[in-house]
Scaffold this motif. Structure first.
Motif, PDB file in Angstrom:
ATOM      1  N   LEU A  79      -5.974  12.131   2.595  1.00 12.95           N
ATOM      2  CA  LEU A  79      -7.189  11.506   3.071  1.00 12.95           C
ATOM      3  C   LEU A  79      -7.094  10.273   2.276  1.00 12.95           C
ATOM      4  O   LEU A  79      -7.782   9.320   2.359  1.00 12.95           O
ATOM      5  CB  LEU A  79      -8.207  12.326   2.917  1.00 12.95           C
ATOM      6  CG  LEU A  79      -8.452  13.447   4.061  1.00 12.95           C
ATOM      7  CD1 LEU A  79      -9.789  14.366   3.801  1.00 12.95           C
ATOM      8  CD2 LEU A  79      -8.624  12.932   5.519  1.00 12.95           C
ATOM      9  N   TYR A  80      -6.822  10.477   1.051  1.00 10.24           N
ATOM     10  CA  TYR A  80      -6.840   9.257  -0.174  1.00 10.24           C
ATOM     11  C   TYR A  80      -6.003   8.091   0.377  1.00 10.24           C
ATOM     12  O   TYR A  80      -6.375   6.913  -0.141  1.00 10.24           O
ATOM     13  CB  TYR A  80      -6.079   9.791  -1.285  1.00 10.24           C
ATOM     14  CG  TYR A  80      -7.096  10.942  -1.986  1.00 10.24           C
ATOM     15  CD1 TYR A  80      -8.446  10.876  -1.928  1.00 10.24           C
ATOM     16  CD2 TYR A  80      -6.508  11.618  -2.985  1.00 10.24           C
ATOM     17  CE1 TYR A  80      -9.431  11.650  -2.773  1.00 10.24           C
ATOM     18  CE2 TYR A  80      -7.236  12.712  -3.570  1.00 10.24           C
ATOM     19  CZ  TYR A  80      -8.483  12.501  -3.391  1.00 10.24           C
ATOM     20  OH  TYR A  80      -9.315  13.607  -4.256  1.00 10.24           O
ATOM     21  N   TYR A  81      -4.914   8.246   1.117  1.00  5.06           N
ATOM     22  CA  TYR A  81      -4.145   7.234   1.765  1.00  5.06           C
ATOM     23  C   TYR A  81      -4.393   6.729   3.107  1.00  5.06           C
ATOM     24  O   TYR A  81      -3.586   5.856   3.745  1.00  5.06           O
ATOM     25  CB  TYR A  81      -2.741   7.667   1.579  1.00  5.06           C
ATOM     26  CG  TYR A  81      -2.445   7.850   0.036  1.00  5.06           C
ATOM     27  CD1 TYR A  81      -2.064   6.970  -0.980  1.00  5.06           C
ATOM     28  CD2 TYR A  81      -2.451   9.482  -0.187  1.00  5.06           C
ATOM     29  CE1 TYR A  81      -1.947   7.533  -2.296  1.00  5.06           C
ATOM     30  CE2 TYR A  81      -2.131   9.685  -1.678  1.00  5.06           C
ATOM     31  CZ  TYR A  81      -1.748   8.616  -2.668  1.00  5.06           C
ATOM     32  OH  TYR A  81      -1.583   9.322  -3.721  1.00  5.06           O
ATOM     33  N   ASN A  82      -5.412   7.282   3.595  1.00  6.75           N
ATOM     34  CA  ASN A  82      -5.981   7.098   5.059  1.00  6.75           C
ATOM     35  C   ASN A  82      -6.480   5.640   5.323  1.00  6.75           C
ATOM     36  O   ASN A  82      -6.195   4.835   6.347  1.00  6.75           O
ATOM     37  CB  ASN A  82      -6.737   8.128   5.820  1.00  6.75           C
ATOM     38  CG  ASN A  82      -6.814   8.038   7.090  1.00  6.75           C
ATOM     39  OD1 ASN A  82      -6.020   7.519   7.882  1.00  6.75           O
ATOM     40  ND2 ASN A  82      -7.973   8.218   7.769  1.00  6.75           N
ATOM     41  N   SER A 123     -11.862  -3.247   4.181  1.00  2.29           N
ATOM     42  CA  SER A 123     -11.147  -1.770   4.489  1.00  2.29           C
ATOM     43  C   SER A 123     -10.899  -1.588   5.782  1.00  2.29           C
ATOM     44  O   SER A 123     -11.697  -1.725   6.676  1.00  2.29           O
ATOM     45  CB  SER A 123     -12.209  -0.688   3.859  1.00  2.29           C
ATOM     46  OG  SER A 123     -12.214  -1.102   2.505  1.00  2.29           O
ATOM     47  N   TYR A 124      -9.759  -0.798   5.916  1.00  2.00           N
ATOM     48  CA  TYR A 124      -9.484  -0.481   7.417  1.00  2.00           C
ATOM     49  C   TYR A 124      -8.404   0.837   7.226  1.00  2.00           C
ATOM     50  O   TYR A 124      -7.739   0.937   6.499  1.00  2.00           O
ATOM     51  CB  TYR A 124      -8.905  -1.555   8.281  1.00  2.00           C
ATOM     52  CG  TYR A 124      -7.808  -2.363   7.849  1.00  2.00           C
ATOM     53  CD1 TYR A 124      -6.426  -2.101   8.226  1.00  2.00           C
ATOM     54  CD2 TYR A 124      -7.730  -3.254   6.803  1.00  2.00           C
ATOM     55  CE1 TYR A 124      -5.312  -2.630   7.632  1.00  2.00           C
ATOM     56  CE2 TYR A 124      -6.580  -3.844   5.978  1.00  2.00           C
ATOM     57  CZ  TYR A 124      -5.532  -3.592   6.474  1.00  2.00           C
ATOM     58  OH  TYR A 124      -4.653  -3.979   5.933  1.00  2.00           O
ATOM     59  N   SER A 125      -8.286   1.333   8.574  1.00  2.00           N
ATOM     60  CA  SER A 125      -7.157   2.535   8.620  1.00  2.00           C
ATOM     61  C   SER A 125      -6.308   1.895  10.222  1.00  2.00           C
ATOM     62  O   SER A 125      -6.595   0.884  10.528  1.00  2.00           O
ATOM     63  CB  SER A 125      -7.975   3.411   9.131  1.00  2.00           C
ATOM     64  OG  SER A 125      -8.559   3.782  10.375  1.00  2.00           O
ATOM     65  N   THR A 178       1.005  -1.192  -0.018  1.00  2.00           N
ATOM     66  CA  THR A 178      -0.050  -0.123   0.111  1.00  2.00           C
ATOM     67  C   THR A 178       0.829   1.399  -0.051  1.00  2.00           C
ATOM     68  O   THR A 178       2.011   1.320   0.324  1.00  2.00           O
ATOM     69  CB  THR A 178      -1.037  -0.051   1.169  1.00  2.00           C
ATOM     70  OG1 THR A 178      -1.803   1.045   1.116  1.00  2.00           O
ATOM     71  CG2 THR A 178      -0.099  -0.095   2.463  1.00  2.00           C
ATOM     72  N   LYS A 179       0.296   2.275  -0.345  1.00  2.00           N
ATOM     73  CA  LYS A 179       1.168   3.525  -0.419  1.00  2.00           C
ATOM     74  C   LYS A 179       0.830   4.455   0.862  1.00  2.00           C
ATOM     75  O   LYS A 179      -0.666   4.337   1.255  1.00  2.00           O
ATOM     76  CB  LYS A 179       0.918   4.471  -1.765  1.00  2.00           C
ATOM     77  CG  LYS A 179       1.298   3.741  -2.900  1.00  2.00           C
ATOM     78  CD  LYS A 179       1.026   4.621  -4.024  1.00  2.00           C
ATOM     79  CE  LYS A 179       1.587   4.043  -5.400  1.00  2.00           C
ATOM     80  NZ  LYS A 179       1.611   4.691  -6.647  1.00  2.00           N
ATOM     81  N   LYS A 180       1.687   5.076   1.348  1.00  2.00           N
ATOM     82  CA  LYS A 180       1.529   5.965   2.519  1.00  2.00           C
ATOM     83  C   LYS A 180       1.873   7.341   2.166  1.00  2.00           C
ATOM     84  O   LYS A 180       3.195   7.336   1.553  1.00  2.00           O
ATOM     85  CB  LYS A 180       2.042   5.391   3.611  1.00  2.00           C
ATOM     86  CG  LYS A 180       1.339   5.265   4.841  1.00  2.00           C
ATOM     87  CD  LYS A 180       1.925   4.386   5.754  1.00  2.00           C
ATOM     88  CE  LYS A 180       1.881   5.051   7.133  1.00  2.00           C
ATOM     89  NZ  LYS A 180       2.256   4.302   8.091  1.00  2.00           N
ATOM     90  N   VAL A 181       1.562   8.361   2.592  1.00  2.00           N
ATOM     91  CA  VAL A 181       2.031   9.938   2.705  1.00  2.00           C
ATOM     92  C   VAL A 181       2.943   9.928   3.923  1.00  2.00           C
ATOM     93  O   VAL A 181       2.453   9.796   5.060  1.00  2.00           O
ATOM     94  CB  VAL A 181       0.948  10.898   2.438  1.00  2.00           C
ATOM     95  CG1 VAL A 181       1.699  12.210   2.436  1.00  2.00           C
ATOM     96  CG2 VAL A 181       0.163  10.586   1.442  1.00  2.00           C
ATOM     97  N   ARG A 182       4.153  10.578   3.571  1.00  2.00           N
ATOM     98  CA  ARG A 182       4.953  10.762   4.829  1.00  2.00           C
ATOM     99  C   ARG A 182       4.267  12.046   5.424  1.00  2.00           C
ATOM    100  O   ARG A 182       4.317  13.314   4.752  1.00  2.00           O
ATOM    101  CB  ARG A 182       6.440  11.001   4.079  1.00  2.00           C
ATOM    102  CG  ARG A 182       7.139   9.781   3.933  1.00  2.00           C
ATOM    103  CD  ARG A 182       8.456   9.989   3.524  1.00  2.00           C
ATOM    104  NE  ARG A 182       8.883   8.654   2.785  1.00  2.00           N
ATOM    105  CZ  ARG A 182      10.080   8.628   2.391  1.00  2.00           C
ATOM    106  NH1 ARG A 182      11.079   9.718   2.211  1.00  2.00           N
ATOM    107  NH2 ARG A 182      10.538   7.600   2.007  1.00  2.00           N
ATOM    108  N   SER A 183       4.263  11.920   6.483  1.00  2.00           N
ATOM    109  CA  SER A 183       3.677  13.234   7.392  1.00  2.00           C
ATOM    110  C   SER A 183       4.456  14.410   7.301  1.00  2.00           C
ATOM    111  O   SER A 183       3.919  15.536   7.261  1.00  2.00           O
ATOM    112  CB  SER A 183       3.473  12.761   9.000  1.00  2.00           C
ATOM    113  OG  SER A 183       4.726  12.567   9.547  1.00  2.00           O
TER     114      SER A 183
END
Length: 70
Positions: A41-44, A54-56, A12-17
């Motif tokens: 929000l697209y990667y949450n 689906s989960y976060s 999965t992809k994640k945005v670096r904070s």
């Protein structure tokens, strides 16, 4: 990541904070980011490609017992 439901592994992809800068919030608390091309929000939410669950990261398997009193 490993799916919480079917235990299959997937990527999965994640945005670096550090790259996410919120400049302000709308009246409905929707964040407005400094860079309009980045929307964290697209990667949450993670969606398992195997079973569709689906989960976060905020998801917890613990669910307190219901206490219902008539």
């Amino acid at each position: 990541m490993e799916c919480l439901l079917c235990k299959q592994k997937s990527t999965t992809k994640k945005v670096r904070s550090r790259f996410v800068k919120v400049t302000k919030y709308d009246t409905d608390f929707h964040p407005i980011y400094a860079d309009p091309t980045v929307n964290a929000l697209y990667y949450n939410i993670f969606v398992c490609p195997h079973c569709g669950f689906s989960y976060s990261e905020d998801f917890s398997r613990y669910s307190p017992p219901l206490q219902w009193k008539p």
